[in-house]
Design a protein around this motif. Sequence first.
Motif, PDB file in Angstrom:
ATOM      1  N   PHE A 138       0.828  -1.195   0.000  1.00  0.00           N
ATOM      2  CA  PHE A 138       0.000   0.000   0.000  1.00  0.00           C
ATOM      3  C   PHE A 138       0.870   1.256   0.000  1.00  0.00           C
ATOM      4  O   PHE A 138       0.589   2.217  -0.712  1.00  0.00           O
ATOM      5  CB  PHE A 138      -0.935  -0.017   1.208  1.00  0.00           C
ATOM      6  N   CYS A 139       1.947   1.234   0.786  1.00  0.00           N
ATOM      7  CA  CYS A 139       2.848   2.394   0.831  1.00  0.00           C
ATOM      8  C   CYS A 139       3.698   2.500  -0.432  1.00  0.00           C
ATOM      9  O   CYS A 139       4.085   3.595  -0.820  1.00  0.00           O
ATOM     10  CB  CYS A 139       3.748   2.305   2.056  1.00  0.00           C
ATOM     11  N   THR A 168       0.986   3.523  -3.719  1.00  0.00           N
ATOM     12  CA  THR A 168       0.109   4.680  -3.622  1.00  0.00           C
ATOM     13  C   THR A 168       0.917   5.844  -3.055  1.00  0.00           C
ATOM     14  O   THR A 168       1.913   5.640  -2.360  1.00  0.00           O
ATOM     15  CB  THR A 168      -1.097   4.412  -2.705  1.00  0.00           C
ATOM     16  N   VAL A 206       0.318   7.675  -0.625  1.00  0.00           N
ATOM     17  CA  VAL A 206      -0.094   7.982   0.746  1.00  0.00           C
ATOM     18  C   VAL A 206       1.108   8.360   1.609  1.00  0.00           C
ATOM     19  O   VAL A 206       1.075   9.365   2.338  1.00  0.00           O
ATOM     20  CB  VAL A 206      -0.849   6.781   1.367  1.00  0.00           C
TER      21      VAL A 206
END
Length: 68
Positions: A23-24, A27, A29
């Motif tokens: 996820f890191c 994306t 984020v």
Amino acid sequence: MTNKSSHKSLLKIGISGTIVTAFCCFTPVLVVLLGTTGLGVLTGYLDYVLLPALCIFVIIMTYALVKR
């Protein structure tokens, strides 16, 4: 801790670590989070940390699945 519960906890660690790291990695984020906290200069070094971490978590998950 018994052998079976050890592999179960390794599998949980591997899956959760892989999901968080992926996820890191894929994306923006983490880049936005570092930028808002004033640590945007560290974004150049994220590949040196996140990609090996992703590989380590995938290896842990694979090991736990094979030993299961």
